[in-house]
Design an enzyme around this catalytic site. Sequence first.
Site, PDB file in Angstrom:
ATOM      1  N   LYS A  22       0.837  -1.215   0.000  1.00 11.66           N
ATOM      2  CA  LYS A  22       0.000   0.000   0.000  1.00 11.66           C
ATOM      3  C   LYS A  22       0.867   1.259   0.000  1.00 11.66           C
ATOM      4  O   LYS A  22       0.655   2.175  -0.796  1.00 11.66           O
ATOM      5  CB  LYS A  22      -0.893  -0.009   1.250  1.00 11.66           C
ATOM      6  N   ASN A  23       1.851   1.287   0.921  1.00 14.78           N
ATOM      7  CA  ASN A  23       2.609   2.524   1.096  1.00 14.78           C
ATOM      8  C   ASN A  23       3.576   2.807  -0.044  1.00 14.78           C
ATOM      9  O   ASN A  23       4.175   3.876  -0.096  1.00 14.78           O
ATOM     10  CB  ASN A  23       3.352   2.503   2.434  1.00 14.78           C
ATOM     11  N   CYS A 116      -5.223  12.739  13.158  1.00 13.78           N
ATOM     12  CA  CYS A 116      -5.702  11.401  12.844  1.00 13.78           C
ATOM     13  C   CYS A 116      -5.574  10.572  14.108  1.00 13.78           C
ATOM     14  O   CYS A 116      -5.143  11.083  15.135  1.00 13.78           O
ATOM     15  CB  CYS A 116      -4.927  10.801  11.683  1.00 13.78           C
ATOM     16  N   ARG A 121       0.570  14.247  13.704  1.00  8.54           N
ATOM     17  CA  ARG A 121       1.161  14.046  12.370  1.00  8.54           C
ATOM     18  C   ARG A 121       1.320  15.349  11.593  1.00  8.54           C
ATOM     19  O   ARG A 121       0.567  15.665  10.675  1.00  8.54           O
ATOM     20  CB  ARG A 121       0.356  13.033  11.561  1.00  8.54           C
ATOM     21  N   ILE A 123       3.164  18.304   9.116  1.00  9.42           N
ATOM     22  CA  ILE A 123       3.782  18.247   7.783  1.00  9.42           C
ATOM     23  C   ILE A 123       4.857  19.333   7.632  1.00  9.42           C
ATOM     24  O   ILE A 123       5.210  19.717   6.528  1.00  9.42           O
ATOM     25  CB  ILE A 123       2.750  18.341   6.628  1.00  9.42           C
ATOM     26  N   ASP A 304       4.188   0.300  12.166  1.00  5.83           N
ATOM     27  CA  ASP A 304       2.954  -0.248  11.590  1.00  5.83           C
ATOM     28  C   ASP A 304       2.708  -1.707  11.968  1.00  5.83           C
ATOM     29  O   ASP A 304       1.677  -2.269  11.612  1.00  5.83           O
ATOM     30  CB  ASP A 304       2.972  -0.117  10.052  1.00  5.83           C
ATOM     31  N   VAL A 326       7.921   6.397  17.042  1.00  5.15           N
ATOM     32  CA  VAL A 326       7.622   7.085  15.781  1.00  5.15           C
ATOM     33  C   VAL A 326       6.380   7.974  15.890  1.00  5.15           C
ATOM     34  O   VAL A 326       6.400   9.124  15.468  1.00  5.15           O
ATOM     35  CB  VAL A 326       7.489   6.072  14.619  1.00  5.15           C
ATOM     36  N   ARG A 396      -8.974  -0.120   4.628  1.00  5.53           N
ATOM     37  CA  ARG A 396      -8.087   0.844   3.966  1.00  5.53           C
ATOM     38  C   ARG A 396      -6.744   0.202   3.628  1.00  5.53           C
ATOM     39  O   ARG A 396      -6.046   0.676   2.731  1.00  5.53           O
ATOM     40  CB  ARG A 396      -7.837   2.041   4.885  1.00  5.53           C
TER      41      ARG A 396
END
Length: 423
Positions: A22-23, A116, A121, A123, A304, A326, A396
């Site tokens: 996915k990533n 989220c 998170r 930017i 993850d 993280v 997702r």
Amino acid sequence: MDRLLVTGGTRLSGSVRIAGAKNSALKLLAASLLASGRSAIHNVPRIQDCLTMSEVLEHLGAEVRWYDDTVEVDATDVRSVEAPYELVSRMRASILVLGPLLARFGRARVAMPGGCNIGSRKIDLHIRGLERMGATFVSAHGFLEAAASGLRGAVISLDFPSVGATENVMMAAVSARGTTVIENAAREPELVDLADFLIGRGARIDGVGTPTIEIEGTDGFTPVEHTVIPDRIEAGTFAIAACATGGRVVLEGARGDHLDLVLSKLAELGADVIVTEGGIAVGLDGRARAVDFVTLPYPGFPTDLQPQMMALLSTADGTSIVTENVFESRFMFVDELNRMGADIRTEGHHAVIRGVPRLSSAPVRALDIRAGAAMVIAALAADGVTEIEDMYHVDRGYQDLEAKLTALGARVRRERERTPALS
Ligand code: UD1
């Protein structure tokens, strides 16, 4: 709002084919915007996040066609430079169109992603990196507006090896004037896959997979065909699920070299791990031993897979200590695990897990993609039938989850929420 009903107690056994990452796929789709022409990307997982990225591209004017797991993107007619709130709020990775749009059109307007479920998170590193290359940013009415009259190469030293910031800067730098150097760059395999895709299109990139990436700008981009690498997080999730049920699975197509630390942690807790060219076999007889681990950027233990591993360690023999380095709020799902009888206490970014012999079923919620996967793993190992609400989070990130689990012998059933009939 689908819910998954999982009857625990069955050992997973058999083979499962691992989907494309996915990533990685998300970034390749975004990178297709860099120049006109048609790119074909194979092994794209048909999951909600990739469908959302397709919608973002179509909104910008690209033509996107899916044929099974191949996606063709023709970015020739891209006219808009705006990623709207409706799409960015559904999937934060939509902000990865920022770099390619700035590079190609000198402008981009991207809705601010907002918070989220795993922390604030920010930017700022994306913005600071692109500013060093000559872009200017204005934030107004919930949008981030970027402009640049010709990006130029620069030396960008990231405070933290952010995956997204490294990718946005790399995608902008491939067509900037001169050379860009990214120091303290992320090294995730998905980023290496993105660089391979860009190199296939004509970009000049060196050092990817190391902390220093050097990119020389060019404008000669050509269409490319590319196959996405296997999803190491999906592979890790099934490996952990196998161990949690005392089962044994073969992860077809998974790459052992992308999961070094995860596999050595599984071996440390008692699993038997065999890596071959075609995949990885993982099994565990009996109960896991407690292990400690800390999450770190690649090649460290992936954040993850932290929730899934915590679910496994909930029933380990002994006490494990987990440190999350993280994301700031990635222990929110712990309350859900504790509702199933786990004994986990958190303090800041540390968690202490006292292994219990067995979890017991309870109604629980999936709080995000990976927390949801952790609940599925806990449910597979628990007594009775667990109902997991809000499965849309899990959808997702995992393609055909129920079908894959069922093929491995799990007893899972999805219930779709029906809209009440109008009387
Ligand atoms: C990507 C992955 C996500 C994974 C994460 C870390 C995608 C679509 N998502 O997310 O699944 O969990 O890498 O491996 O690929 N940060 C800042 N400022 C920034 C950018 C990041 O402070 O400008 C912080 C974040 O808040 C977070 C940490 O850096 O605490 C890591 O974020 P980052 O590596 O950027 O993750 P993503 O690219 O968002």
